[in-house]
Design a protein around this motif. Structure first.
Motif, mmCIF file in Angstrom:
data_model
loop_
_atom_site.group_PDB
_atom_site.id
_atom_site.type_symbol
_atom_site.label_atom_id
_atom_site.label_comp_id
_atom_site.label_asym_id
_atom_site.label_seq_id
_atom_site.Cartn_x
_atom_site.Cartn_y
_atom_site.Cartn_z
ATOM 1 N N CYS A 135 41.751 39.260 50.141
ATOM 2 C CA CYS A 135 42.092 39.842 48.832
ATOM 3 C C CYS A 135 41.059 39.456 47.778
ATOM 4 O O CYS A 135 40.662 40.287 46.948
ATOM 5 C CB CYS A 135 43.485 39.384 48.381
ATOM 6 N N ASP A 136 40.628 38.204 47.801
ATOM 7 C CA ASP A 136 39.608 37.771 46.842
ATOM 8 C C ASP A 136 38.300 38.542 47.046
ATOM 9 O O ASP A 136 37.654 38.948 46.079
ATOM 10 C CB ASP A 136 39.354 36.262 46.973
ATOM 11 N N TYR A 137 37.910 38.717 48.289
ATOM 12 C CA TYR A 137 36.678 39.470 48.567
ATOM 13 C C TYR A 137 36.771 40.876 47.985
ATOM 14 O O TYR A 137 35.876 41.349 47.293
ATOM 15 C CB TYR A 137 36.427 39.601 50.087
ATOM 16 N N TYR A 195 41.682 30.227 39.152
ATOM 17 C CA TYR A 195 41.572 31.119 40.299
ATOM 18 C C TYR A 195 41.331 32.561 39.869
ATOM 19 O O TYR A 195 41.765 32.978 38.789
ATOM 20 C CB TYR A 195 42.848 31.035 41.151
ATOM 21 N N LEU A 196 40.675 33.296 40.772
ATOM 22 C CA LEU A 196 40.404 34.708 40.492
ATOM 23 C C LEU A 196 41.704 35.482 40.339
ATOM 24 O O LEU A 196 41.759 36.475 39.631
ATOM 25 C CB LEU A 196 39.559 35.304 41.627
ATOM 26 N N GLY A 197 42.750 35.012 41.002
ATOM 27 C CA GLY A 197 44.019 35.724 40.945
ATOM 28 C C GLY A 197 44.982 35.183 39.884
ATOM 29 O O GLY A 197 46.123 35.644 39.803
ATOM 30 N N ASP A 198 44.535 34.238 39.065
ATOM 31 C CA ASP A 198 45.432 33.697 38.030
ATOM 32 C C ASP A 198 45.896 34.798 37.075
ATOM 33 O O ASP A 198 45.104 35.658 36.680
ATOM 34 C CB ASP A 198 44.716 32.608 37.216
ATOM 35 N N SER A 199 47.170 34.719 36.700
ATOM 36 C CA SER A 199 47.687 35.698 35.736
ATOM 37 C C SER A 199 47.130 35.364 34.350
ATOM 38 O O SER A 199 46.546 34.298 34.138
ATOM 39 C CB SER A 199 49.212 35.628 35.701
ATOM 40 N N ARG A 248 42.688 42.739 42.653
ATOM 41 C CA ARG A 248 43.342 41.825 43.572
ATOM 42 C C ARG A 248 44.775 42.281 43.834
ATOM 43 O O ARG A 248 45.287 42.181 44.945
ATOM 44 C CB ARG A 248 43.328 40.391 43.036
ATOM 45 N N ARG A 249 45.393 42.806 42.782
ATOM 46 C CA ARG A 249 46.760 43.310 42.951
ATOM 47 C C ARG A 249 46.758 44.489 43.929
ATOM 48 O O ARG A 249 47.602 44.593 44.802
ATOM 49 C CB ARG A 249 47.330 43.730 41.587
ATOM 50 N N GLU A 283 45.553 46.472 55.905
ATOM 51 C CA GLU A 283 44.369 47.308 56.096
ATOM 52 C C GLU A 283 43.098 46.442 56.068
ATOM 53 O O GLU A 283 42.179 46.641 56.878
ATOM 54 C CB GLU A 283 44.345 48.295 54.927
ATOM 55 N N LEU A 284 43.078 45.486 55.157
ATOM 56 C CA LEU A 284 41.908 44.600 55.058
ATOM 57 C C LEU A 284 41.790 43.731 56.308
ATOM 58 O O LEU A 284 40.691 43.501 56.826
ATOM 59 C CB LEU A 284 41.993 43.724 53.802
ATOM 60 N N LEU A 285 42.933 43.281 56.812
ATOM 61 C CA LEU A 285 42.921 42.486 58.038
ATOM 62 C C LEU A 285 42.387 43.320 59.204
ATOM 63 O O LEU A 285 41.575 42.845 60.006
ATOM 64 C CB LEU A 285 44.334 41.964 58.344
#
Ligand code: TRP
Length: 331
Positions: free
Chosen positions: A65-67, A206-210, A291-292, A300-302
């Motif tokens: 997800c980060d990628y 974090y990149l995903g921090d709200s 990221r969301r 799909e990414l996996l």
């Protein structure tokens, strides 16, 4: 022919802004100009997390997800999972003949890590061997280039050395000797002022921090502990609010203005941090949004990473074949 480049991450948690500036950003550029491979090193991650395999497994999806969130395009970059490429383990065993225990014990990264992890007195062999295993990561795709930070430099040096020794021993250029590429080292300190940002230090953004999490962290950022009132002259050196302004605020004249007013005691922490929050939020919003989107498409990414792994198995099979030929164990 594009040069082939390989980088890798241990899946042990989410990625933060330090990872972005240190490597992710570079990967997004390299995928346009190079034949890029990105390895998710879950077997390596187990060498010091074998008691917590669930964390390693879950972190793979977080990494994917980060990628995606930062703009790594899975059609341009081959993302693959280490445990899906058993050829890496086979190459590792063959390489192990070309390095001594003494050499590995002098590897500066291993030395530091053993100290940090308090494993000097009782060192798991799996962990100790990881530099050689990492060499197999690099050699299995015939990487030409390996962009790394300073802490990983001895690993790439070691890989070159192993490839060279193998080729010389059997008189044939079987393995590709990779070159390390050092970017501009951007040291991103933690919000607490620690020189490194990391999840174990609990000081990362974090990149995903709200938005709320970001705001909270920005307002906790370590500034000048000697400054008690907003009109006290303050120091901007070692002041993390300004370190982050330098890294994320593209309006350099605004930063200089804030700094000189801060030094003169003419602007308070709150104003500096409010502006920092805005700047960082502007940077993180699009990443957060993507990221969301990625979280909705995890499966799909996996799948993409598994396809990537298949492609790597095919390349690695050739490398293994040539190594076996050279060692006269191919029947
Ligand atoms: N050891 C690297 C790290 O901790 C991760 C890694 C595994 C890696 N295999 C690699 C990096 C191969 C570059 C090339 O960050």
């Amino acid at each position: 022919m594009k040069k082939r480049v390989l980088t890798g991450d241990r899946p042990t948690g989410r990625l933060h802004i330090g990872h972005f500036l240190g490597s992710l950003r570079n990967r997004v550029e390299m995928q346009e100009t190079h034949d890029q491979f990105v390895l998710i090193a879950n077997v390596q991650a187990l060498t010091d997390n074998f008691d917590d395999p669930g964390r390693v497994k879950d972190s793979i999806l977080e990494l994917l997800c980060d990628y995606y969130a930062v703009g790594i395009d899975f059609d341009k970059t081959t993302v693959f999972i280490q445990s899906e490429v058993p050829q890496i383990h086979e190459i590792f065993v063959y390489l192990a003949n070309f390095v001594t225990i003494q050499q590995v014990s002098h590897n500066p990264t291993i030395k530091t890590e053993l100290k940090q992890k308090r494993m000097e007195k009782s060192t798991p062999l799996g962990f100790f061997m990881y530099p050689v295993h990492q060499a197999a990561d690099i050699l299995c795709v015939r990487a030409d280039l390996v962009p790394v930070g300073k802490d990983q430099a001895p690993m790439v040096e070691g890989t070159r050395d192993l490839a060279k020794k193998f080729n010389e021993m059997y008189g044939k250029a079987v393995l590709t000797e990779p070159e390390a590429v050092y970017g501009v080292e951007k040291n991103v300190p933690g919000v607490d002022g620690n020189e490194k940002m990391g999840k174990s230090l609990n000081n990362a953004i974090y990149l995903g921090d709200s938005r709320d999490e970001l705001r909270k962290k920005v307002f906790l950022v370590y500034t000048d502990p000697n400054r008690i009132h907003a009109d006290d002259p303050g120091s901007v050196e070692g002041n993390i609010a300004f370190t982050y302004h330098d890294l994320f605020n593209s309006d350099k004249s605004e930063v200089e203005d804030l700094k000189s007013r801060y030094r003169a005691g003419k602007v308070g922490d709150v104003v500096v941090k409010e502006r920092l929050f805005e700047v960082m939020d502007e940077f993180l919003s699009p990443i957060r949004e993507k990221r969301r989107e990625a979280e909705e498409r995890k499966q799909e990414l996996l799948e993409k990473a598994l396809e990537g792994s298949k492609k790597v198995r095919e390349i690695a099979d050739e490398v293994v074949g040539e190594m076996k030929e050279a060692m006269k164990i191919k029947f």
